[in-house]
Structure formats: structure tokens, C-alpha cells
Write a protein that holds these residues in place. Sequence first.
Motif, short mmCIF file in Angstrom:
data_model
loop_
_atom_site.label_atom_id
_atom_site.label_comp_id
_atom_site.label_asym_id
_atom_site.label_seq_id
_atom_site.Cartn_x
_atom_site.Cartn_y
_atom_site.Cartn_z
N VAL A 1 0.87 -1.18 0.00
CA VAL A 1 0.00 0.00 0.00
C VAL A 1 0.91 1.22 0.00
O VAL A 1 1.78 1.35 0.87
CB VAL A 1 -0.93 0.00 1.23
CG1 VAL A 1 -1.72 1.31 1.31
CG2 VAL A 1 -1.89 -1.19 1.17
N PRO A 2 0.75 2.13 -0.95
CA PRO A 2 1.68 3.25 -1.06
C PRO A 2 1.43 4.33 -0.02
O PRO A 2 0.32 4.50 0.47
CB PRO A 2 1.39 3.79 -2.46
CG PRO A 2 -0.07 3.49 -2.67
CD PRO A 2 -0.28 2.15 -2.00
N SER A 3 2.49 5.04 0.31
CA SER A 3 2.33 6.31 1.02
C SER A 3 2.09 7.38 -0.03
O SER A 3 2.03 7.09 -1.23
CB SER A 3 3.56 6.63 1.86
OG SER A 3 4.69 6.85 1.03
N TRP A 4 1.94 8.64 0.39
CA TRP A 4 1.72 9.68 -0.61
C TRP A 4 2.97 9.91 -1.45
O TRP A 4 2.94 9.84 -2.67
CB TRP A 4 1.30 11.00 0.06
CG TRP A 4 1.05 12.09 -0.94
CD1 TRP A 4 1.85 13.15 -1.22
CD2 TRP A 4 -0.08 12.20 -1.82
NE1 TRP A 4 1.31 13.91 -2.23
CE2 TRP A 4 0.12 13.35 -2.61
CE3 TRP A 4 -1.22 11.42 -2.02
CZ2 TRP A 4 -0.79 13.76 -3.58
CZ3 TRP A 4 -2.14 11.83 -2.99
CH2 TRP A 4 -1.92 12.98 -3.75
N GLY A 5 4.11 10.12 -0.78
CA GLY A 5 5.31 10.47 -1.52
C GLY A 5 6.30 9.34 -1.70
O GLY A 5 7.21 9.45 -2.51
N GLY A 6 6.15 8.25 -0.92
CA GLY A 6 7.10 7.16 -0.99
C GLY A 6 8.25 7.28 0.01
O GLY A 6 9.28 6.62 -0.13
N ALA B 1 5.76 6.29 6.06
CA ALA B 1 5.47 4.88 6.26
C ALA B 1 5.64 4.47 7.72
O ALA B 1 4.74 3.83 8.29
CB ALA B 1 6.40 4.04 5.37
N LEU B 2 6.75 4.83 8.34
CA LEU B 2 7.13 4.22 9.61
C LEU B 2 7.06 5.12 10.83
O LEU B 2 7.09 4.62 11.96
CB LEU B 2 8.56 3.67 9.50
CG LEU B 2 8.80 2.59 8.44
CD1 LEU B 2 10.20 2.03 8.59
CD2 LEU B 2 7.78 1.48 8.54
N GLU C 1 11.86 17.26 0.06
CA GLU C 1 11.21 15.96 0.18
C GLU C 1 11.92 14.95 -0.71
O GLU C 1 12.10 15.20 -1.90
CB GLU C 1 9.74 16.08 -0.22
CG GLU C 1 8.93 16.92 0.75
CD GLU C 1 7.65 17.47 0.15
OE1 GLU C 1 7.61 17.65 -1.09
OE2 GLU C 1 6.70 17.71 0.91
N PHE C 2 12.33 13.84 -0.13
CA PHE C 2 12.96 12.76 -0.87
C PHE C 2 12.25 11.46 -0.57
O PHE C 2 11.66 11.29 0.50
CB PHE C 2 14.45 12.64 -0.48
CG PHE C 2 15.24 13.90 -0.70
CD1 PHE C 2 15.57 14.31 -1.99
CD2 PHE C 2 15.64 14.68 0.37
CE1 PHE C 2 16.30 15.47 -2.20
CE2 PHE C 2 16.36 15.85 0.17
CZ PHE C 2 16.69 16.25 -1.12
N SER D 1 1.99 9.61 -5.39
CA SER D 1 2.51 10.69 -6.22
C SER D 1 3.94 10.93 -5.74
O SER D 1 4.21 11.82 -4.95
CB SER D 1 1.65 11.94 -6.05
OG SER D 1 2.20 13.03 -6.73
N GLY D 2 4.84 10.07 -6.18
CA GLY D 2 6.14 9.95 -5.52
C GLY D 2 7.04 11.17 -5.62
O GLY D 2 7.14 11.83 -6.66
N TYR D 3 7.71 11.48 -4.49
CA TYR D 3 8.74 12.51 -4.48
C TYR D 3 9.97 11.98 -5.23
O TYR D 3 10.17 10.77 -5.36
CB TYR D 3 9.16 12.86 -3.05
CG TYR D 3 8.05 13.24 -2.12
CD1 TYR D 3 6.98 14.04 -2.53
CD2 TYR D 3 8.06 12.81 -0.80
CE1 TYR D 3 5.97 14.39 -1.65
CE2 TYR D 3 7.05 13.17 0.09
CZ TYR D 3 6.01 13.95 -0.34
OH TYR D 3 5.01 14.30 0.54
N LYS D 4 10.84 12.88 -5.66
CA LYS D 4 12.11 12.47 -6.27
C LYS D 4 13.01 11.83 -5.19
O LYS D 4 12.81 12.06 -3.99
CB LYS D 4 12.82 13.69 -6.85
CG LYS D 4 13.20 14.73 -5.79
CD LYS D 4 13.85 15.95 -6.39
CE LYS D 4 14.23 16.95 -5.27
NZ LYS D 4 14.84 18.18 -5.79
N ASP D 5 14.01 11.06 -5.63
CA ASP D 5 14.95 10.53 -4.63
C ASP D 5 16.15 11.45 -4.45
O ASP D 5 16.74 11.50 -3.37
CB ASP D 5 15.38 9.10 -4.97
CG ASP D 5 16.32 9.00 -6.16
OD1 ASP D 5 17.42 9.56 -6.10
OD2 ASP D 5 15.96 8.33 -7.14
N GLY D 6 16.52 12.19 -5.47
CA GLY D 6 17.60 13.16 -5.35
C GLY D 6 18.94 12.55 -4.97
O GLY D 6 19.85 13.28 -4.57
#
Length: 451
Positions: free
Chosen positions: A276-281, A286-287, A339-340, A348-353
Amino acid sequence: MRKVKIFSMILTFCLMANVTLTPMVSAAPDAKKPPGFNSELKAIAAKTYKYFQDYTDPKTGMTYDEVRTTDKGTEEAKRTSPTNIAMYMMSTVSAQQMGIITKKEAVSRLQTTLNTLEKLDKWNGLFYNWYNTDDGSLKKDWGQFISQVDNGWMSAGLIVVGQAYKELNGQTSKLVNNMNYATLYDPEVGQFRGGYDVAKGALTEHHYGAFYTEPRVASYIAIGKGDVPQDHWWKMFRTMPAEYDWQSQVPEGKNVNYDGVNVFEGHYTYQGKKFVPSWGGSMFEALMPGMVIKEKELGKKALGLNNERHVQLQIAYAKEKGYRAWGFSPSATPSGYSEFAATPLGTSGYKDGATVTAHATFLALEYAPQDARKNIEALKSFNMLSNYGFYDSVNVETGELAKAYLALDQGMIMVSIANYLKDGVIRDYFHKDPIGKKPEALLKKEVFSIQ
């Protein structure tokens, strides 16, 4: 100075580009405790807590939002938020549990903070988002906003303190009971608004619609208090409905009825694993709630299982990218805050940068201690370990450090270590309180479609 809010607004109807996913490679992390790890973690915790000892105003008991090391010296951000205050309170309980400070010092420190909290300006018992640490006055140049998620953490911190030290319970209980979450709730939708803009005299237009994000702490507490109905838990989206074609994947799943509410138990898939996804990943979406809520213990077929899955997939994502370390979550940058995330894990995933943050590793401790220990060594190889524990983030491609310490992130590290070393002690305190205990059945009965 960082002027980005710690917690991003979750916009339920936001058009975002799809994320391309790749096939499976990762195995489950080893959940066994590595030998000799405990003493290493306690030493890290002692360094980390020194931040709170050195950068908490002794008169108000309020911790600075962040401290940066620069070529010109030290920059101290003498402002704080409800979340920062909660992190200080729970870190102090954690420090005492680990033997870093005495009970006498813990109670003295927390008494100072509680005395200040009683005097702070509030709205319907809820705390404003920013206060000056020297006198507790409102930081008015940053606006006058009442945040649902930040107040959730304040309540959580107060509940933990009240159960850890019964001599403080009268103060903490009164403060929590006065926090009226109903003022931020939309009964027609069954979801919370993001907050209330006091200057505008209006609630935010958006709702916290996504379930698997950090605002679920405030949702859980508001249900436990009786401020909002229990069915609110079921009216948040596990995934967005399949017809919402802007989300990063088309979810699969089925409709399940809980307490008379129809819930779409949807999931995404990444590297062959359902989640189940979080909003940004990100890791703290999540935790972070699991620091206080017994998701691991009680939500074995839902939140606890999904938390484990997110740890596995964050590790797998870093491996796929060829990064030397893992742990993606909003954190400091050399010049601010951003946000990473492990992008595919978000609606709607954030970038990992190429940016990893230490707190993400410690949040994962209870789910993957072997992997966490290896990752701590990887972070050390980037020269992240310093006077107050770990610098906040590093770019794993360039090696550039964000030489910053954030009260939020230091707090996540402290509480995570205490929970790991002391068998979930902070969660135990939270669930001893009737507010923490009352909604437990919600955790037990749900089954995510990720089995």
C-alpha cells in the motif's frame, strides 16, 4: 533558513506523472538482532540526545528546530513546532529508559516543558505551528497555522510522558483532553482537513485523504479521544480509487466492508512485491506513526506488514539505483529542506535526489536490524557521524553532506533506538493510556490486499 513545512500537504486530487516500475530483485531483510549492536546503538543515542541537551532552551524547555554547521560557525534556528516539542519529550523518556539520563533529570526537563505548554497561545486547545523558543511567543512572521498532523504528534508526546511519569499525568491529560480535533474534521467527507489558517479564518481546502501517511497518528488519537467517529478510520484511501488515473500506478484490489463502511483494499506492485503506497514514498510517512502505534504488533495483516514491505522496497530501490546507502525521506539539504523518497512507493512519488537521511535507517531498525546495521556503516563511510549523532543527509552520488541537525529527525532516531533496545517501550506507554488503547481493534481487524 528552512521555510518549508516539515510535513507536506497531501492533496488528494493532484495530477501527477506516472512512475515506471521495474521487475523484482530484493529479498526480505533479516529480522534477527545482530550481536554487539546494542552498545553501538546506545552510543549513537547518547550523541543524539546531546543535541536536545545543548539546544533546548533551559527556561522554556523548547528545542531549537534545527542547528547547522557552516564555514562561519553554528546557525541556530530558535523556533519550534508541536512536532519538535513532542520529539524532545519522547526523546527524553527514551534517554532515561536507555540510562543516558536519570529519572530525576527527565522529570525536571519535562516539567519545564509542560509548564510552558500550559501557557502557550492555542486555538481550541490545539497548538500553533511555530513558536519562538526563548519565550514561547508565536512566530507570527511564519503565519498562524493549526496543523492536524503536528498536533497529532504533540498529543502522542504528551500521552507517552503522562504514562511514563505518573507525577506528570495530570498536566499531560489536561492538555490532551483540551485538544479538540473535531474542529479540523469534515464529517461530510469523513476525513480531516490539513489544518486551519487562523489569519484567514478558514480550514484548508484539501483533506488528508491518503491513509498510509503520517497524519494517521492524529486520526488514531482523535478516535481514541472520541473527538471523531470510529468510521473515520475506514474513510481514508488505502490507495486512491482505480479510476483516478493520475496516480503513479493503477491499483489492484477488492472492496471490503469494515464496520459498515466499504473500503477499497487496493495495492501497488514494485519488484514483484505488493504494498500500500504512502503519498510520496518516503520512510517517515510509512514508519513514523509506528513509533507510538502498535502497528507491528497488532496490525500483522495490514499496517505492520506494510511497514515491513516498505523497508524491503526502500532497500531494493537503492540497490536498483546502484546507491551505496538507502533510506529516503524528507530531510535537510545543504541549503534548506526538501522531500525525498523511493519514488515508486508513492501515490505521487517525491524524487529521490540521490539523497539519503539517517532517520530513515533508524525507523527501519525493528524490521531489518541486519540491513540497518550495514547501512549505518555505509552512512559512517560518508562521514555523517559527528558531535550530535548523524548529520541529517548525504548525497550518495556526490558525497555532499547537509551538516544540519533537525529536532524532528533527531527525535525519530532517539525513539526508534529506544523501541528497538527496550522492546517497544514508547509504544507500550502510548497504549497504556485509554486514548491509545481504545482504537486497537481497528489495527487488528484490517487485512490489506498484500498478503
